[in-house]
Design an enzyme around this catalytic site. Structure first.
Site, PDB file in Angstrom:
ATOM      1  N   TYR A 138       0.853  -1.189   0.000  1.00  0.00           N
ATOM      2  CA  TYR A 138       0.000   0.000   0.000  1.00  0.00           C
ATOM      3  C   TYR A 138       0.884   1.232   0.000  1.00  0.00           C
ATOM      4  O   TYR A 138       1.550   1.532   0.985  1.00  0.00           O
ATOM      5  CB  TYR A 138      -0.910  -0.026   1.229  1.00  0.00           C
ATOM      6  CG  TYR A 138      -1.918   1.106   1.325  1.00  0.00           C
ATOM      7  CD1 TYR A 138      -2.246   1.904   0.236  1.00  0.00           C
ATOM      8  CD2 TYR A 138      -2.553   1.363   2.535  1.00  0.00           C
ATOM      9  CE1 TYR A 138      -3.172   2.926   0.338  1.00  0.00           C
ATOM     10  CE2 TYR A 138      -3.493   2.385   2.653  1.00  0.00           C
ATOM     11  CZ  TYR A 138      -3.793   3.160   1.556  1.00  0.00           C
ATOM     12  OH  TYR A 138      -4.717   4.172   1.661  1.00  0.00           O
ATOM     13  N   LYS A 166      -1.843  -1.558  -3.972  1.00  0.00           N
ATOM     14  CA  LYS A 166      -2.740  -0.426  -4.149  1.00  0.00           C
ATOM     15  C   LYS A 166      -1.874   0.813  -4.346  1.00  0.00           C
ATOM     16  O   LYS A 166      -1.103   1.185  -3.465  1.00  0.00           O
ATOM     17  CB  LYS A 166      -3.649  -0.237  -2.932  1.00  0.00           C
ATOM     18  CG  LYS A 166      -4.574   0.974  -3.055  1.00  0.00           C
ATOM     19  CD  LYS A 166      -5.386   1.218  -1.799  1.00  0.00           C
ATOM     20  CE  LYS A 166      -6.263   2.463  -1.955  1.00  0.00           C
ATOM     21  NZ  LYS A 166      -7.010   2.796  -0.713  1.00  0.00           N
TER      22      LYS A 166
END
Length: 300
Positions: A138, A166
């Site tokens: 992330y 992500k």
């Protein structure tokens, strides 16, 4: 065990419905998850920044993960955010969420300490070896001040238990460099509502999208268009959502989002300290825009 091929389409980053005492509002959570499943989402991401991870108690985080898993009942993946800055706290959260039944973990780049790229590399390799579930990287540098060099991401993508990422990075060239070198068994997911169709056109497998909590069908349609190479059509649909995106992030997410959840049948406006309710004028404009889009996009 979840793999990269299952990370595709629209995975909403969902808010955590809470009561005034900070506990999870389970009835509201079930309504929200039910609404999203009916809208055709491909997965759920509870307990990220949108889920107010840092403001929730450890018990509330575990309960939120459990309720989502129960509601989904294996129909789509549930990926829990792990936003702790310290390794041992993050690993403890990983075990908590594995016990709650989630399918994978979204692990943020460790912030505050300002690690080097070598430190980031070693952190994620160790975490992937020791965590009980597959992980997604992330990256969100406008909150953490830490970005992964594309070359480090390429290396990490070759670890069998690091299955995706992500990307919350508005630098499009950085994104293109990431996509160009990752392993074929690694799913890059857009984390930017504002750039989603461009990210998909450039190679993203889908996205973890905040405003999909309101408009799951519209975002699914946008993904389908972009992934089929119908980029102009996807961009036209995306342009219809510009006012919503601007308003949803006009104050710190998820304050604006939570203030109008009742429009989809989820009465859960409370936010946790240090957030406060968004300005009344913003709420009114956002309410009008969501009402309009629910009629135009979700019922089209």
């Amino acid at each position: 065990m979840l793999n990269a091929s299952q990370l595709t389409g629209i995975l909403p980053a969902i808010p955590t419905p809470v009561r005034s005492d900070g506990s999870v509002d389970e009835a509201a959570t079930r309504k929200l998850v039910g609404y999203l499943l009916a809208g055709g989402v491909n997965g759920l991401l509870p307990l990220g920044g949108t889920g107010e991870y840092g403001a929730l108690s450890r018990a509330a985080r575990i309960r939120m993960a459990s309720v989502c898993v129960e509601c989904v009942a294996c129909r789509v993946p549930v990926i829990a955010g792990v936003l702790d800055p310290g390794y041992y706290d993050a690993l403890a959260a990983a075990h908590d969420f594995a016990s709650a039944g989630v399918d994978a973990l979204l692990v943020v780049t460790p912030y505050y300490t300002n690690p080097t790229q070598a430190g980031l590399r070693d952190y994620f390799l160790r975490f992937a070896d020791e965590a009980p579930l597959p992980i997604l990287l992330y990256e969100i540098p406008y909150r953490t001040r830490i970005a992964l060099d594309p070359e480090v991401t390429h290396l990490l993508s070759r670890h069998e238990r690091i299955i995706g990422m992500k990307v919350c990075n508005t630098d499009m060239y950085h994104f293109l460099r990431v996509v160009a070198g990752v392993d074929k068994d690694f799913a890059v997911l857009s984390g930017e509502d504002s750039l989603f169709p461009l990210h998909v056109a450039a190679g993203a497998h889908g996205g973890i999208v905040v405003t999909a909590s309101f408009l799951p069908r519209a975002w699914r349609r946008m993904f389908d268009l972009a992934s089929q190479g119908r980029t102009r059509e996807a961009l036209r649909l995306h342009q219809q959502l510009f006012p919503l995106i601007n308003l949803a992030f006009a104050e710190t997410n998820p304050g604006p989002l939570k203030s109008v959840l009742d429009l989809i049948g989820v009465d859960a406006p409370d936010v946790l300290a240090p957030l406060v309710q968004p300005a009344s004028g913003l709420q009114a404009r956002l309410r009008s825009e969501v009402e309009h889009l629910l009629g135009v996009c979700e019922n089209a």
